[in-house]
Motif scaffolding. Structure first.
Motif, PDB file in Angstrom:
ATOM      1  N   PRO A 137      -5.537   8.373   3.399  1.00 16.74           N
ATOM      2  CA  PRO A 137      -4.500   9.218   3.966  1.00 16.74           C
ATOM      3  C   PRO A 137      -4.230  10.431   3.075  1.00 16.74           C
ATOM      4  O   PRO A 137      -4.224  10.307   1.867  1.00 16.74           O
ATOM      5  N   ALA A 190       2.306   1.840  -3.374  1.00 17.90           N
ATOM      6  CA  ALA A 190       1.321   2.402  -4.302  1.00 17.90           C
ATOM      7  C   ALA A 190       1.055   3.863  -3.981  1.00 17.90           C
ATOM      8  O   ALA A 190       0.975   4.704  -4.878  1.00 17.90           O
ATOM      9  N   ARG A 191       0.932   4.163  -2.667  1.00 19.99           N
ATOM     10  CA  ARG A 191       0.687   5.561  -2.277  1.00 19.99           C
ATOM     11  C   ARG A 191       1.848   6.449  -2.682  1.00 19.99           C
ATOM     12  O   ARG A 191       1.674   7.596  -3.100  1.00 19.99           O
ATOM     13  N   HIS A 195       3.935   6.050  -5.196  1.00 17.21           N
ATOM     14  CA  HIS A 195       4.092   6.263  -6.626  1.00 17.21           C
ATOM     15  C   HIS A 195       2.886   6.897  -7.278  1.00 17.21           C
ATOM     16  O   HIS A 195       2.873   7.076  -8.477  1.00 17.21           O
ATOM     17  N   SER A 196       1.865   7.192  -6.501  1.00 14.56           N
ATOM     18  CA  SER A 196       0.679   7.778  -7.111  1.00 14.56           C
ATOM     19  C   SER A 196       0.171   8.899  -6.211  1.00 14.56           C
ATOM     20  O   SER A 196      -0.510   8.657  -5.237  1.00 14.56           O
ATOM     21  N   LEU A 197       0.577  10.113  -6.530  1.00 16.28           N
ATOM     22  CA  LEU A 197       0.164  11.265  -5.728  1.00 16.28           C
ATOM     23  C   LEU A 197      -0.750  12.138  -6.569  1.00 16.28           C
ATOM     24  O   LEU A 197      -0.328  12.691  -7.580  1.00 16.28           O
ATOM     25  N   PHE A 198      -2.015  12.228  -6.166  1.00 20.79           N
ATOM     26  CA  PHE A 198      -2.960  13.104  -6.853  1.00 20.79           C
ATOM     27  C   PHE A 198      -2.943  14.439  -6.115  1.00 20.79           C
ATOM     28  O   PHE A 198      -3.248  14.510  -4.937  1.00 20.79           O
ATOM     29  N   GLN A 222       0.825  -1.209   0.000  1.00 19.77           N
ATOM     30  CA  GLN A 222       0.000   0.000   0.000  1.00 19.77           C
ATOM     31  C   GLN A 222       0.856   1.253   0.000  1.00 19.77           C
ATOM     32  O   GLN A 222       0.583   2.212  -0.726  1.00 19.77           O
ATOM     33  N   ASP A 279      -4.851  13.457  -2.976  1.00 22.65           N
ATOM     34  CA  ASP A 279      -4.088  12.979  -1.825  1.00 22.65           C
ATOM     35  C   ASP A 279      -3.270  14.079  -1.192  1.00 22.65           C
ATOM     36  O   ASP A 279      -3.059  14.094   0.000  1.00 22.65           O
TER      37      ASP A 279
END
Lengths: 181, 307
Positions: free
Chosen positions: A88, A18-19, A21-24, A15, A62
């Motif tokens: 988060p 993934a968090r 490498h993927s920041l919105f 998790q 995020d």
């Protein structure tokens, strides 16, 4: 839950990867700092390499990127946007204005330290920080997420009374709805 | 209970996993190709996997009521149900899974493929966000636009092959030894132009429009709801591509051919979208009711008078 490297479960590792490498990003362009976001995102400095992507609404985002000074009026909107984001969630304070007020340090209606009102995970120094500095800040946030240390949202929930008191001290007309984020 | 039903269920799960994987990788390729055309490096091709895993592992997901729960569920139900009616591979059963074809399943699919959008519209309606309401009305208006050339194209090929089933169309193309896109080219062009709208890439990304509508119907969906919508979108992209390959390009006899054909087909809306700005709603509808509909009518007339 703050967890060091040794106690991380395998699910946590997946998790957090993934968090990381993927920041919105919800770029809250309050001040002049917003002008540094387009070059960061477009072809010269291409932040999408790191999985950083702009999002249009707080619900999907995020990272709240607060770019520049905050008048008490905009602080109210920033708090609303922050509380609408889903856990988060992380906050990046961008520029000197979020650290000590910057050139607005003696202004009558801007706040000086953003961390007193919403929990900031990473500060990016400078006036203005160049796109390289912005990307460095994001990479630092990614490192914190990977180690499970970027837990500003939990800090906010634990110390909600302290944060609310600070917020109400500067925002005189507090008529916001109670969000059950 | 005999074993065949369990084997069918296994095949069903394998089909869904295949559709999801291919769809997500296609999404990553699209982002990569977009980046290269804009002279960027771009995210890795597996970026969408990270996005979906991250969204599924969000800790909170706020909702405003029952219908918002059901909206993404409707969307993914429609995607998976549509997938069940489409033969993935031609001539043989895709690992023991016989798809649920029956006489007239193409007409059923016409309705089923709209069902997901309608469910999303209901779900977005309950959020109470004005952006969602505008996005829903734009999306449904645009759907009225592209459904007409799409239906005309399908009517033309159904008349050509005298069947309303997808397996029937595949058998017709196999028996004739030529693809439907060569046999009734006007219907193929009309269907291709309608497909530009079905994929919602620019210039037809009217309902989502991040710059003006804050991603439209999805603007109030965060966390796991958004993850469900992205999963559904990935599967649905694969569904549309495979359906198009099946009815116009003779299907595919193995997985490599399937990937080649669907990828080439996918590049049409993607590449057209990358170099295009966005239409306004009425421009978009006028576009679909113009040349695509005209070509579709010509395609139907062509079939009527040549057959």
């Amino acid at each position: 839950m703050p967890n060091d490297k040794k106690s991380q479960k395998i699910v946590d590792i997946i998790q957090n990867a993934a968090r990381k490498h993927s920041l919105f990003v919800l770029a809250y362009g309050t001040g002049c700092g917003a002008i540094e976001i387009p070059p960061t995102m477009t072809s010269r400095y291409d932040a999408e390499r790191f999985g950083i992507r702009g999002m249009a609404t707080p619900r999907q985002a995020d990272v709240l990127l607060v770019t520049g000074y905050l008048a008490t009026k905009t602080l109210k909107r920033v708090i609303r946007a922050y509380e609408q984001m889903q856990d988060p969630k992380y906050v990046i304070g961008f520029g000197s204005c979020t650290i000590n007020g910057g050139m607005y340090w003696d202004s009558y209606n801007t706040i000086k330290l953003l961390d007193k009102y919403i929990p900031v995970d990473v500060y990016i120094n400078g006036c203005m920080p160049r796109p390289e500095a912005v990307i460095t800040g994001f990479v630092e946030l990614q490192g914190l997420i990977k180690e499970g240390k970027a837990n500003g949202a939990e800090k906010y929930k634990e110390n909600i009374d302290w944060y609310r008191a600070n917020q109400k001290k500067v925002i005189k007309n507090w008529n916001m709805p109670d969000y059950n984020w | 209970m005999d074993n065949s039903i369990w084997i069918s269920i296994l095949g069903f799960l394998a089909t869904v996993v295949l559709a999801f994987t291919v769809g997500v990788f296609y999404g990553g390729f699209v982002r990569k190709i977009t980046a290269r055309i804009q002279n960027r490096i771009g995210p890795p091709v597996y970026q969408n996997f990270f996005d979906i895993v991250k969204l599924y592992s969000k800790k909170t997901a706020i909702n405003h009521g029952w219908m918002q729960h059901l909206g993404p569920a409707f969307a993914i139900t429609a995607s998976v149900t549509s997938l069940m009616f489409i033969p993935v591979l031609n001539g043989q059963d895709w690992i023991w899974f016989e798809n649920l074809n029956f006489k007239g399943d193409l007409i059923f699919l016409l309705y089923m493929m709209v069902f997901g959008s309608l469910g999303m519209a209901l779900g977005a309606g309950q959020t109470g966000n004005p952006h969602s309401a505008i996005g829903v009305s734009r999306g449904l208006s645009q759907m009225v636009g592209y459904e007409i050339p799409w239906v005309l194209a399908l009517v033309a090929i159904m008349m050509q092959a005298h069947t309303t089933s997808i397996t029937g169309l595949l058998e017709y193309q196999n028996a004739n030894g030529t693809w439907m896109m060569f046999e009734s080219p006007l219907a193929f062009v009309a269907g291709l132009l309608a497909m530009l709208g079905m994929f919602h890439y620019a210039p037809f990304d009217v309902p989502f429009a991040p710059a003006e509508l804050a991603s439209g119907p999805a603007s109030e969906f965060g966390g796991k709801y958004l993850a469900l919508m992205m999963t559904s979108g990935s599967i649905f992209a694969f569904v549309k591509l495979v359906l198009f390959v099946d009815i116009f390009m003779g299907g595919a006899s193995n997985l490599i051919m399937l990937v080649v054909k669907t990828f080439l087909l996918y590049m049409v809306p993607v590449l057209y979208g990358i170099v295009s700005p966005r239409y306004r709603t009425e421009q978009s509808i006028r576009y679909f009711w113009g040349w695509p509909t005209f070509i579709g009518v010509l395609g139907v007339l062509y079939v009527v008078f040549t057959r």
